[in-house]
Design an enzyme around this catalytic site. Sequence first.
Site, mmCIF file in Angstrom:
data_model
loop_
_atom_site.group_PDB
_atom_site.id
_atom_site.type_symbol
_atom_site.label_atom_id
_atom_site.label_comp_id
_atom_site.label_asym_id
_atom_site.label_seq_id
_atom_site.Cartn_x
_atom_site.Cartn_y
_atom_site.Cartn_z
ATOM 1 C CG ASP A 196 -0.278 -0.019 2.553
ATOM 2 O OD1 ASP A 196 0.858 -0.540 2.642
ATOM 3 O OD2 ASP A 196 -0.850 0.510 3.533
ATOM 4 C CG HIS A 240 6.569 -0.785 10.509
ATOM 5 N ND1 HIS A 240 6.542 -1.195 11.818
ATOM 6 C CD2 HIS A 240 6.346 0.554 10.529
ATOM 7 C CE1 HIS A 240 6.305 -0.157 12.600
ATOM 8 N NE2 HIS A 240 6.185 0.916 11.850
HETATM 9 C C1 BDR Z 1 2.341 -0.653 8.711
HETATM 10 O O1 BDR Z 1 1.346 0.337 8.448
HETATM 11 C C2 BDR Z 1 1.717 1.130 7.342
HETATM 12 O O2 BDR Z 1 1.599 2.479 7.661
HETATM 13 C C3 BDR Z 1 3.151 0.791 7.039
HETATM 14 O O3 BDR Z 1 3.408 0.866 5.640
HETATM 15 C C4 BDR Z 1 3.306 -0.615 7.547
HETATM 16 O O4 BDR Z 1 2.892 -1.549 6.588
HETATM 17 C C5 BDR Z 1 2.965 -0.374 10.056
HETATM 18 O O5 BDR Z 1 2.006 -0.444 11.065
HETATM 19 CA CA CA Z 2 2.638 -0.912 4.239
#
Ligand code: BDR
Ligand code: CA
Length: 304
Positions: free
Chosen positions: A9, A241
Amino acid sequence: MKSVIMDVDTGVDDALAIAYACRSEELQLLGFTTCFGNVPVELATVNTLYILELLGSDAPVIPGAEKPLLRTDPHPYSYHVHGENGLGNAAAPAPRRKAQRKYAPDFIWEQVCQHPHEVTLIMVGPLTNLALAIQKEPKIVDLVERVIVMGGAVQVPGNVTPVAEANIYADPEAADLVFRSGIPLTLVGLDVTMQTLLPLRHLDHWRAQNTSVSRFFADMTEFYIQAYKGFYPGIGGCALHDPLAVGAAICPGFVTEVPMHVRVETEGSSKGQTIALPDQAPNIQVCVGVDEKSFLEHFLKRVV
Ligand code: BDR
Ligand code: CA
């Protein structure tokens, strides 16, 4: 080589994860599917195409879900974390390449059928596309090699509510369906990703490299790090992340997994919470430890 589909995303840390995957010969990238999440799905698609073009990759991009499985309430996009353009407001001209005229859940199913028991799905956004694929073709559960999900927070607090992590919170019913499906799944949650920080000082190194890619990544990531400073004063960097989910695919030794039963809450103030139930039979693998030093070294050697 592992055959991989990445569901993104895109999003700053998604972009970093895409770069890590593209620079990793251990992975054969069958395609990138996109989902709403940090930004609307149309923008996630454009951003994915842009990042791949910047990196010189011709991997296909296939648009997917624009909204959650069931919910109709407005989805809160994360422009404050990822910038108005989702790429930290770094200058990103319109990509020349176009997305494929297919739907992400169908692409996932088609690829899994073409490569039975070989495809690893790396899911770093809401789980909507995979939930749709399972709803349509339940056999997919026995035909994928493994699913690696960046999402959830089993032993630590959430990042969008006190208990929920953003990807699970965005579509808890999809996550619930996927977690209950029996698909082999490894959860790379905040429990481990909050320990893998990219330090602000590394951006100087990217700037000094002075390539089109390194300059763009420095500008993009600086916005994300500034946002992190606002949420976690004194943190000195941003959490990697989504890149850690890619790291776990390349080198499972970066993380320590334990089998657990994890339930997804879908209602009320605990919506999106991932709760471990020790008395019930495990349904997924949860990462509870990370060798953050080895992972970070590996990531920085390859990106950018
Ligand atoms: C996740 O949420 C999104 O904002 C980041 O891309 C990551 O996948 C972290 O909580
Ligand atoms: Ca993400």
